[in-house]
Every structure is written in C-alpha cells, then in structure tokens.
Design a protein around this motif. Structure first.
Motif, PDB file in Angstrom:
ATOM      1  N   THR A 131       7.190   5.284   6.561  1.00 43.28           N
ATOM      2  CA  THR A 131       6.350   5.561   5.394  1.00 43.28           C
ATOM      3  C   THR A 131       6.155   4.348   4.493  1.00 43.28           C
ATOM      4  O   THR A 131       5.036   4.120   4.000  1.00 43.28           O
ATOM      5  N   ALA A 135       2.475   3.033   3.183  1.00 44.50           N
ATOM      6  CA  ALA A 135       2.211   2.974   1.748  1.00 44.50           C
ATOM      7  C   ALA A 135       1.811   1.575   1.307  1.00 44.50           C
ATOM      8  O   ALA A 135       1.119   1.411   0.297  1.00 44.50           O
ATOM      9  N   SER A 207      11.257  -1.542   4.179  1.00 47.16           N
ATOM     10  CA  SER A 207      10.961  -1.872   2.778  1.00 47.16           C
ATOM     11  C   SER A 207      11.218  -3.347   2.504  1.00 47.16           C
ATOM     12  O   SER A 207      10.479  -3.991   1.748  1.00 47.16           O
TER      13      SER A 207
END
Length: 285
Positions: A131, A135, A207
């Motif tokens: 995700t 994003a 991330s």
C-alpha cells in the motif's frame, strides 16, 4: 554532478534515496537493535552479528560473507529449527533503508512475538504491505506470476510473487516472496523478504524505499552516484541573532588581554613640547 577532489568532505543532499548507495558502515542500522538490548558479537573475519536477548531473531552484517547480501536477518519460532523468515539487503543498499527496517524490527520486537514472528502468512494481507507504494504514486501491474510496482522514474521496482514457494529454498536465498530492485540497469541493488515476513516489516521496507527525505552523502561519494540521482550541496545554517551576539562576545574576550592581578594601569609619560617647524625653502604655509 562531477566529483571535485577539493570538496571530498562537503555534505550533499541526495535524492531519491534509493539511488544514494551505501554509506559502507553498519553502525546506523545496528544502533536501533542495540538500543533495545540486543547483543553484538563478531567473528575473526570481521562479520558482525546482533542477537535478540531471547535468541529468536538474528541479524548478520557480513562484509566477508560468501555472497553479495551484506545484511541477513532471520527469525526463529524455535531457536533449533529452520528460520521462519529471512530478509536480505545487498551490499549497495542505502544504509538509511536498512536503518528504517531495523528501527521497525526493534519496535516489533518490543511489542512481542505476534508482531515480529507471525502475521506473515496470508497472501491478501501481504498485498497490503504494498500500500505505501501505491499511495506514493507507483504504478502497479498484475501478472500471472507476480504483482509489480514501479516508481514514477522507472528506476525502482518491487515484485510480490504470487506462485507457491518452497520454504527451504526461500531460507537458502534461492527464492523470495518480495523482491526490491533499485538503480539504473547495470548498477542495481536488491532486497528480499520471504513469505512469512510480518507485513509490518515488509511495509517498513517499502516505506523506507519511497521516503522523499534526502539523505546525506559527501563529495567523494558523488563518484558512485548514478547520473539520475540529484546531489545538492548542503548550505551552512544561517546564524541567528543569538549566535551573532555569542560570537561577538567570544571575540571580545579573546582580543582583550586580562590584566595581571595587582597590576597598576599603565599611564604614558607626557610628551615634551615639540619645537616649532621651520618652513622649508620654496614651501609656503
């Protein structure tokens, strides 16, 4: 940016971070684990190992390893069994990306086994670990064998394997559930995560990959940067008014010599009156 030998120690901000390359020191990535009580050992060849207090997780920093995986992290539900999961980072991986992973690992370890050993089984749950990439505007493609994410500049990609994998082959480093590739062709680094790696740790890897914050490199590091990386010189901080006043006070103290204790002030003797000047020939006053 061309390399200038006279500025080898000048600091630069490098973006994107996945093109910055390694800092060639393991200390920043080891520190989060040492701060929560992991024990550090090393072998006679210079490889370094960090072990969790209960021996369920082990990290190896392996500059003298038998392959180009500089970092290997394994977790064990039983310290005498085969590892439950394996994560690796190749020797050119930016150290900050490894550091973000070990920071997440230290936090998960403090939360307990459910965070750092389990919750890495479901395929749909594993997809959630991608995700952060979606994003951040990375494109994605569903293929027959994997789901692929690609950065907007086309210089980084992440693959999630959809097919069934052999656990023994994964623990030997021959297969992987997650594969990160970053850098231009011929100058790529890789990172891997096996099937049972907890989603929170895979999400931390992804991330870290997309973090837009620049990383610090030095002038001599510019020779190793690919041409697609951006290096901006770090400007010295602008002094505040308080900094200026402190500097002025320090300069005043350093330029005015203190008088010895008990010393009398020096008073110059009076000058005798000067004789009147006689005009030189040809010169009118």
């Amino acid at each position: 940016m061309p390399y200038d030998p006279s500025e080898r120690w000048r600091e630069y901000h490098v973006t994107p971070r996945y093109l910055a390359g390694s800092t060639f020191t393991g200390d920043p990535a080891l520190r989060p684990l040492l701060d929560v009580g992991w024990k550090l050992t090393h072998d006679e060849m210079g490889n370094v190992y960090a072990n969790a207090p209960d021996q369920t997780v082990r990290l190896g920093y392996l500059p003298e390893g038998n392959d180009d995986a500089l970092w290997k992290i394994t977790a064990y539900s039983d310290p005498f069994a085969m590892p439950r999961w394996l994560v690796t980072f190749q020797d050119s991986t930016p150290t900050e990306i490894v550091q973000d992973f070990t920071t997440a690992l230290a936090a998960a370890y403090n939360e307990g086994p459910d965070s750092y050993l389990y919750y890495g089984n479901g395929y749909l749950a594993a997809l959630d670990a991608g995700t952060p990439l979606a994003a951040a505007g990375w494109s994605h493609r569903y293929g027959a064998a994997d789901i692929s994410f690609e950065s907007p500049d086309g210089l980084a990609e992440v693959h999630l394997r959809r097919n069934r994998l052999d656990h023994t082959a994964e623990m030997a480093g021959h297969q992987e559930r997650w594969l990160i590739l970053a850098g231009p062709p011929g100058n790529q680094w890789y990172a891997t995560a096996s099937s049972f790696t907890p989603e929170c740790l895979v999400a931390a890897m992804n991330s870290a990959l997309i973090d837009p914050a620049p990383v610090i490199r030095y002038g001599e590091d510019l020779r190793r940067l690919p041409p697609q990386a951006t290096a901006t010189p770090v400007r010295p901080p602008v002094p505040t008014p308080l900094d200026v006043r402190r500097a002025q006070a320090a300069n005043a103290r350093s330029t005015v010599a203190p008088s010895p204790a008990g010393a009398q002030p020096f008073i110059p003797a009076p000058r005798p009156p000067s004789a009147p000047q006689v005009p030189r020939p040809g010169h009118s006053r």
